[in-house]
Design an enzyme around this catalytic site. Structure first.
Site, PDB file in Angstrom:
ATOM      1  N   PRO A   9      40.565  73.913  21.846  1.00 51.15           N
ATOM      2  CA  PRO A   9      41.134  73.496  23.130  1.00 51.15           C
ATOM      3  C   PRO A   9      42.625  73.185  23.069  1.00 51.15           C
ATOM      4  CG  PRO A   9      39.778  71.749  22.211  1.00 51.15           C
ATOM      5  CD  PRO A   9      39.572  72.957  21.355  1.00 51.15           C
ATOM      6  N   ASN A  10      43.282  73.566  24.134  1.00 51.83           N
ATOM      7  CA  ASN A  10      44.702  73.319  24.386  1.00 51.83           C
ATOM      8  C   ASN A  10      45.646  74.162  23.531  1.00 51.83           C
ATOM      9  OD1 ASN A  10      44.367  71.311  26.455  1.00 51.83           O
ATOM     10  ND2 ASN A  10      43.659  69.955  24.826  1.00 51.83           N
ATOM     11  N   ARG A  17      53.088  72.574  25.268  1.00 50.45           N
ATOM     12  CA  ARG A  17      52.542  71.256  24.943  1.00 50.45           C
ATOM     13  C   ARG A  17      53.300  70.621  23.776  1.00 50.45           C
ATOM     14  NH1 ARG A  17      47.009  70.030  21.848  1.00 50.45           N
ATOM     15  NH2 ARG A  17      46.984  67.789  22.128  1.00 50.45           N
ATOM     16  N   TYR A  22      53.907  70.348  17.930  1.00 52.30           N
ATOM     17  CA  TYR A  22      53.292  71.654  17.716  1.00 52.30           C
ATOM     18  C   TYR A  22      54.283  72.805  17.586  1.00 52.30           C
ATOM     19  CZ  TYR A  22      49.279  68.940  19.156  1.00 52.30           C
ATOM     20  OH  TYR A  22      48.309  67.987  19.240  1.00 52.30           O
ATOM     21  N   ASN A  73      40.874  76.667  14.016  1.00 51.55           N
ATOM     22  CA  ASN A  73      41.612  75.469  14.389  1.00 51.55           C
ATOM     23  C   ASN A  73      40.797  74.842  15.513  1.00 51.55           C
ATOM     24  OD1 ASN A  73      43.252  73.472  15.402  1.00 51.55           O
ATOM     25  ND2 ASN A  73      45.135  74.663  15.182  1.00 51.55           N
ATOM     26  N   ALA A  76      41.206  69.300  18.933  1.00 55.02           N
ATOM     27  CA  ALA A  76      40.602  67.978  19.158  1.00 55.02           C
ATOM     28  C   ALA A  76      39.120  67.948  18.806  1.00 55.02           C
ATOM     29  CB  ALA A  76      40.815  67.549  20.605  1.00 55.02           C
ATOM     30  N   ASP A  86      28.010  71.910  12.791  1.00 57.48           N
ATOM     31  CA  ASP A  86      26.695  72.478  12.480  1.00 57.48           C
ATOM     32  C   ASP A  86      26.690  74.001  12.582  1.00 57.48           C
ATOM     33  OD1 ASP A  86      25.784  69.920  12.033  1.00 57.48           O
ATOM     34  OD2 ASP A  86      24.594  69.796  13.876  1.00 57.48           O
ATOM     35  N   GLU A  97      39.614  75.558   7.770  1.00 60.33           N
ATOM     36  CA  GLU A  97      40.072  74.808   8.940  1.00 60.33           C
ATOM     37  C   GLU A  97      41.586  74.676   8.876  1.00 60.33           C
ATOM     38  OE1 GLU A  97      37.759  71.393  10.201  1.00 60.33           O
ATOM     39  OE2 GLU A  97      39.610  70.228  10.407  1.00 60.33           O
ATOM     40  N   HIS A  99      45.109  73.101  10.903  1.00 59.06           N
ATOM     41  CA  HIS A  99      45.751  72.269  11.931  1.00 59.06           C
ATOM     42  C   HIS A  99      47.253  72.497  11.823  1.00 59.06           C
ATOM     43  CE1 HIS A  99      42.137  70.124  13.084  1.00 59.06           C
ATOM     44  NE2 HIS A  99      41.821  70.126  11.796  1.00 59.06           N
ATOM     45  N   ARG A 106      49.305  61.295  12.159  1.00 54.27           N
ATOM     46  CA  ARG A 106      49.229  61.059  13.603  1.00 54.27           C
ATOM     47  C   ARG A 106      48.329  59.866  13.899  1.00 54.27           C
ATOM     48  NH1 ARG A 106      48.285  66.350  16.733  1.00 54.27           N
ATOM     49  NH2 ARG A 106      48.903  64.966  18.424  1.00 54.27           N
ATOM     50  N   ARG A 110      42.685  60.812  14.664  1.00 54.31           N
ATOM     51  CA  ARG A 110      42.829  62.197  14.205  1.00 54.31           C
ATOM     52  C   ARG A 110      42.700  62.337  12.682  1.00 54.31           C
ATOM     53  NH1 ARG A 110      44.773  65.197  18.602  1.00 54.31           N
ATOM     54  NH2 ARG A 110      45.979  63.966  20.086  1.00 54.31           N
TER      55      ARG A 110
END
Length: 164
Positions: A9-10, A17, A22, A73, A76, A86, A97, A99, A106, A110
């Site tokens: 998301p986002n 943003r 970012y 990624n 959130a 899962d 993963e 980020h 942060r 988080r």
């Protein structure tokens, strides 16, 4: 090797943003750069972005039998989604993963990633180059898996020959 890049998301708002956290680069540009890097490595990549948890779970499940590994990624959802964790565990594909920001520098909430425990590794805080690092890591993991499979097959062949 085929890898699916899943964006949470986002991330579709990158470049707009909070560029202090970012960066100024848009998601399309990040994907273009990943694709170029992947081509240099001989890796085929697919891309998916969703703001909806269930769609991300569905995409992870669709990777089974279609892709050799996943780079995700979860944004959130890393901090909240047992469902995504899962799904990653269920497909049992090597998963990295990523980020863009350093989640450990942060807000306190988080600092903990629920999804990370189901992943082969985590890259955080390197900006968009983190996806390139993830591709290299995923390639290495898959090479090691292939080497183990080949060694086992060779040992099985030798054992069969000795029995005959």
């Amino acid at each position: 090797m085929k890898a699916m890049i899943i964006q949470g998301p986002n991330l579709n708002m990158l470049g707009i943003r909070d560029p202090r956290i970012y960066g100024p680069v848009k998601l399309d540009t990040i994907h273009e750069n990943i694709k170029k890097h992947a081509e240099q490595m001989g890796v085929e990549v697919g891309f998916f972005q969703s703001n909806f948890e269930g769609e991300i779970v569905d995409k992870i499940q669709e990777c089974l039998g279609q892709y050799d590994g996943i780079i995700i990624n979860p944004a959130a959802y890393a901090h909240t989604s047992v469902a995504i964790r899962d799904a990653i565990a269920a497909v049992n594909l090597p998963t990295i993963e990523v980020h863009i920001s350093n989640i450990h520098a942060r807000e306190e909430f988080r600092h903990k990633s629920l999804t990370a425990a189901a992943c082969s590794g985590v890259i955080a805080g390197f900006g968009p180059i983190g996806y390139h690092l993830a591709l290299q890591g995923l390639s290495q993991i898959l090479s090691e898996i292939e080497a183990i499979k080949n060694a086992r097959a060779q040992a099985q062949t030798q054992q069969t020959q000795q029995q005959n």
